[in-house]
Design an enzyme around this catalytic site. Structure first.
Site, PDB file in Angstrom:
ATOM      1  N   CYS A 111       5.354 -14.981  -0.463  1.00  0.00           N
ATOM      2  CA  CYS A 111       6.233 -14.800  -0.572  1.00  0.00           C
ATOM      3  C   CYS A 111       6.820 -16.384  -0.693  1.00  0.00           C
ATOM      4  CB  CYS A 111       7.458 -14.141   0.374  1.00  0.00           C
ATOM      5  SG  CYS A 111       7.244 -12.142   0.611  1.00  0.00           S
ATOM      6  N   HIS A 250      13.727 -16.370   3.489  1.00  0.00           N
ATOM      7  CA  HIS A 250      13.441 -15.041   2.807  1.00  0.00           C
ATOM      8  C   HIS A 250      13.811 -14.046   3.402  1.00  0.00           C
ATOM      9  CE1 HIS A 250      10.269 -12.583   0.625  1.00  0.00           C
ATOM     10  NE2 HIS A 250       9.665 -12.420   2.211  1.00  0.00           N
ATOM     11  N   ASN A 280      12.712  -6.538   0.487  1.00  0.00           N
ATOM     12  CA  ASN A 280      12.371  -8.095   0.340  1.00  0.00           C
ATOM     13  C   ASN A 280      11.201  -8.074  -1.508  1.00  0.00           C
ATOM     14  OD1 ASN A 280      10.103  -9.684  -0.031  1.00  0.00           O
ATOM     15  ND2 ASN A 280       8.604  -9.252   2.375  1.00  0.00           N
TER      16      ASN A 280
END
Ligand code: UT7
Length: 325
Positions: A111, A250, A280
């Site tokens: 990520c 994030h 996400n």
């Protein structure tokens, strides 16, 4: 200094609510809301692959930057869900947007992909090698999740965010840091399709063609890294924490975001949260969130923005920038 001269993002139109997931999994809206902060997420349509999302975000960023596609020297796509193992999704984007003069490659850093891509892209400008670099975080990550695994399937969403990087006379990237700890790699894995476990009947039987995650190990790593990386980046830029106007972590879990912000002492008013709407979206989460605050008009010239990410690898990284447009 190198800075962002154009931003764009795209999330697919299909909205999947927690109530939709209750119909296919042993889960509940209540569990998802309280344990993750997610209310809904976006899913790409069947005919959309990662490059399709990336192209829309890229074209929006180019328009915003007033830079034409053939002025782009390099395209980096941070992704964990490329259209194919090869060629690189960045090459497909290069062709689709008509960036004839651009080199192109994918960057896989979990990520943290967009933070890595933006840091590498900025270095290519700082070194004098390139003038305009397009850095994209793009994912159709939901297609890599097992719709029988409630521990992962409810968490993720699709999206893409893009930024054009160029030399700027005011503001720009003040500092960035990248990290990796491969000894923790087993906590978040897409097991099949590579050379370790090529596709086979066994892979199908084990459902190894879907993401496997040790949620609580990733959770602990993430909370720790958010605060550690933030402090490292601020230290490098020699800026105190209270100079941060916007904190964009994030978007993996609202509890991770809150715990990270609390550990750092950053009030939630300064924290950008999009996880409730998008879940996400892996490498796309930070550029999508950044584009949202930019489009809302709340990001002001001279504001200091701290972006910090973490993910498979395990990787982590952060960028501190002063916003000027
Ligand atoms: O982008 C980077 C990658 N990912 C992340 O950063 C994710 C990091 N991890 C997390 O966000 C959290 O660990 C999760 C949201 C994945 C899980 O939350 P948790 O509070 O750590 O729950 P848990 O894994 O400890 O599970 C608690 C319980 C378990 O039941 P038992 O064993 O206590 O009976 C799970 O089976 O919750 C159960 N559970 C669920 N229940 C309803 C797990 N997922 C679900 C679900 N619905 N979707």
């Amino acid at each position: 200094m190198t800075g962002i001269v154009g931003l764009g993002s795209y999330v697919p139109e299909i909205v999947v609510t927690n109530a939709d997931l209750e119909k296919i999994l042993d889960t509940s809206d209540e569990w998802i809301k309280t344990r993750t902060g997610i209310l809904e997420r976006r899913f790409a349509s069947k005919d959309q692959a990662t490059s399709d999302l990336a192209v829309i975000a890229a074209e929006r960023a180019l328009k915003d930057a007033n830079v034409s596609a053939d002025e782009i020297d390099l395209i980096i796509v941070g992704t964990n869900s490329p259209d194919t193992l090869y060629p690189a999704t960045a090459c497909l984007v290069q062709d689709k947007i008509g960036a004839r003069n651009a080199a192109a490659f994918d960057l896989q850093a979990g990520c943290t992909g967009w933070v890595y891509a933006a840091t590498v892209g900025a270095q290519c400008i700082e070194s004098g090698m390139y003038k305009h670099v397009l850095v994209i975080g793009a994912e159709v990550i939901t297609r890599m999740m097992d719709n029988t695994d409630r521990g992962t399937y409810v968490l993720f969403g699709d999206g893409a965010g893009a930024a054009v990087l160029s030399s700027v006379s005011r503001g720009g990237f003040l500092a960035s840091e990248l990290y990796a700890d491969g000894s923790l790699a087993q906590h978040l894995v897409f097991p099949a399709g590579g050379t370790r476990k090529p596709f086979s009947e066994e892979v199908l039987r084990e459902r190894a063609y879907f993401t496997k995650m040790d949620g609580s190990d990733v959770f602990k790593f993430s909370v720790r890294e958010i605060s550690r990386v933030s402090m490292k980046v601020l230290e490098k830029a020699q800026l105190p924490l209270d100079r941060v106007d916007w904190f964009i972590p994030h978007q993996a879990n609202l509890r991770i975001i809150q715990a990270g912000a609390q550990k750092l002492g950053i009030p939630m008013e300064k924290v950008v949260v999009t996880i409730d709407k998008y879940g996400n979206s892996s490498s796309a989460s930070i550029p999508v969130a950044l584009d949202e605050v930019y489009r809302k008009g709340v990001l002001k010239n001279g504001d200091t923005v701290l972006m910090v990410s973490f993910g498979a690898g395990m990787t982590s990284g952060g960028i501190l920038m002063e916003w000027w447009r």
